[in-house]
Design an enzyme around this catalytic site. Structure first.
Site, PDB file in Angstrom:
ATOM      1  N   LEU A  90       0.934  -0.987  -0.051  1.00 61.53           N
ATOM      2  CA  LEU A  90      -0.014   0.066  -0.157  1.00 61.53           C
ATOM      3  C   LEU A  90       0.919   1.355   0.099  1.00 61.53           C
ATOM      4  O   LEU A  90       0.818   2.207   0.596  1.00 61.53           O
ATOM      5  CB  LEU A  90      -1.008  -0.025   1.225  1.00 61.53           C
ATOM      6  CG  LEU A  90      -2.263  -0.886   1.112  1.00 61.53           C
ATOM      7  CD1 LEU A  90      -2.867  -0.815   2.598  1.00 61.53           C
ATOM      8  CD2 LEU A  90      -3.065  -0.596  -0.182  1.00 61.53           C
ATOM      9  N   CYS A  91       1.944   1.206  -0.669  1.00 59.43           N
ATOM     10  CA  CYS A  91       2.686   2.740  -0.891  1.00 59.43           C
ATOM     11  C   CYS A  91       3.042   2.933  -2.351  1.00 59.43           C
ATOM     12  O   CYS A  91       4.148   3.115  -2.781  1.00 59.43           O
ATOM     13  CB  CYS A  91       4.114   2.606  -0.112  1.00 59.43           C
ATOM     14  SG  CYS A  91       4.994   0.754  -0.031  1.00 59.43           S
ATOM     15  N   GLY A  92       1.855   2.627  -3.235  1.00 56.23           N
ATOM     16  CA  GLY A  92       2.347   3.093  -4.668  1.00 56.23           C
ATOM     17  C   GLY A  92       3.209   1.950  -5.339  1.00 56.23           C
ATOM     18  O   GLY A  92       3.161   0.907  -4.990  1.00 56.23           O
TER      19      GLY A  92
END
Lengths: 290, 133
Positions: A90-92
């Site tokens: 969930l960090c691009g």
């Protein structure tokens, strides 16, 4: 055509998601500030270290006496890739862009007929690379239990790498991490750490240095330490980049959720209106028929 | 008194940066005092106290564990692997450091490393005694 109840449910669920992404963004922003100060505080040490090393190395002629960490093993057959990624998603594109850089590097080396070994630091990079390089991955270093990155972690990884180097398991080591430029820009970087890359300083090479103890002895202690410092620095830069990437990814997600809510609410209101109109028409036409 | 530029950096942060009168370094070959105009020297450090003097008779002590000092015409740069200012030291920190040094002593069989670890333990014990813990 979804019913009004369906639309209401959908809006509620998107709102809940938006709350989560918003909270994650705020958490990432708070963590980012800490990680960023840590990364910036570590920069002077790493820079001084390489300039000291540069000074030292420029005065030395490469010979059989030169430590192998500086001169190399004399071949470049076996390459070790140390891929540092995050433990969480969930960090691009943060994890995947580091992994992509490492993958390109690995496939190129393998096409040249070199042997590739991979050490993964962080679970996410392992998950991505495992699919293609299951045979090449020799170790997974898990830092999930570490709350605050310290010099010890850098040292731990460096010791593992050094032990493998001493055992002659590889000739060249390259470190993959993401350099923190700003909140929106993180640059995936490949840095060769064994043999050490020395930048030519040339400024103070005319000064005659006194060495205490001997030059060679200093160099043999300085080189492993340089390795630790470079790895530690990579870890810190990575930590800051991860939070930066997560922050902007979550910011995007929050904005997207907002748009979606707006659109859904519009559809909801339209169909409610349509329903009312329809009922009115029914009543009126019913009354007219009488 | 002539001053010179001194920087003390540890991996985590920059601990000191500025002009000083004198710095006493715990070099591996024995303590040495650096004054302005010192010959370019590079030396390894052992565990011990580094003393910074800005004004005569006023010293600031910082416990360093391993590292390097680089003296050149621009001044003195100390790269300490670990640095703890004396005022931040507590008994727990020192005990932890001593334990780590003792573990390093037990872990190695090389005479040189063994000797270094042994002297580190001795230095830390001395530091503990000096700070009256």
């Amino acid at each position: 055509m979804p019913s009004l109840k369906d639309l209401r449910n959908r809006i509620a669920s998107v709102k809940a998601t938006q709350k989560i992404t918003k909270a994650m963004q705020m958490v990432a922003a708070a963590k980012l500030r800490r990680a960023q100060t840590a990364a910036e505080a570590a920069r002077p040490y790493a820079e001084r270290m390489s300039s000291v090393l540069g000074n030292l190395a420029s005065g030395i002629t490469v010979g059989p006496e030169t430590p192998r960490l500086l001169a190399g093993t004399g071949s470049d057959r076996v390459h070790l890739l140390i891929v540092c990624t995050a433990e969480r998603g969930l960090c691009g594109a943060f994890n995947s862009s580091i992994a992509r850089l490492a993958r390109d590097h690995a496939t190129r080396l393998m096409a040249e007929g070199k042997t590739v070994k991979i050490i993964c630091v962080g679970k996410k990079g392992y998950d991505i690379l495992r699919r293609q390089f299951a045979q090449q991955i020799i170790e997974l270093i898990d830092l999930r239990s570490v709350r605050q990155l310290g010099f010890e972690q850098g040292d731990m990884i460096a010791q593992k790498v050094l032990a493998r180097f001493e055992a002659g398991e590889f000739d060249v080591a390259t470190l993959f991490y993401s350099r923190f430029r700003s909140v929106i820009a993180q640059i995936p970087t490949a840095q060769q750490i064994i043999p050490a890359q020395i930048e030519a300083t040339g400024t103070s090479s005319d000064a005659v240095y006194d060495y205490e103890p001997e030059e060679g002895e200093i160099l043999t202690t300085l080189l492993p330490r340089n390795l630790t410092v470079q790895i530690f620095r990579a870890l810190l830069e990575n930590a800051a980049s991860e939070q930066g990437a997560r922050m902007s990814a979550m910011d995007n997600a929050t904005r997207n959720a907002g748009e979606m809510i707006k659109k859904q609410t519009m559809t909801y209101n339209r169909s409610r209106q349509a329903m009312i109109t329809k009922e009115l028409i029914e009543i009126i036409s019913g009354a007219e028929a009488l | 008194m002539a001053t010179f530029n001194f920087e003390l950096v540890s991996p985590e942060r920059v601990l000191f940066s500025g002009d000083v009168d004198a710095v006493v370094l715990p070099a591996t070959e024995g303590d040495m005092t650096v004054l302005a105009g010192h010959a370019p020297t590079m030396t390894a450090l052992k565990t011990g106290f580094l003393v910074i003097t800005n004004t005569p008779g006023n010293g600031r002590r910082i416990l360093v564990r391993g590292g390097f000092a680089d003296i050149n015409q621009n001044g003195l740069t100390v790269l300490a692997e670990r640095a703890l200012p004396a005022e931040e030291l507590t008994q727990e920190i020192l005990d932890h450091e001593i334990l780590q040094a003792e573990m390093a002593y037990d872990a190695t069989n090389e005479p040189a490393a063994k000797h270094a670890a042994e002297s580190a333990v001795a230095q830390l014990r001395e530091a503990k005694a000096a700070l009256n813990f």
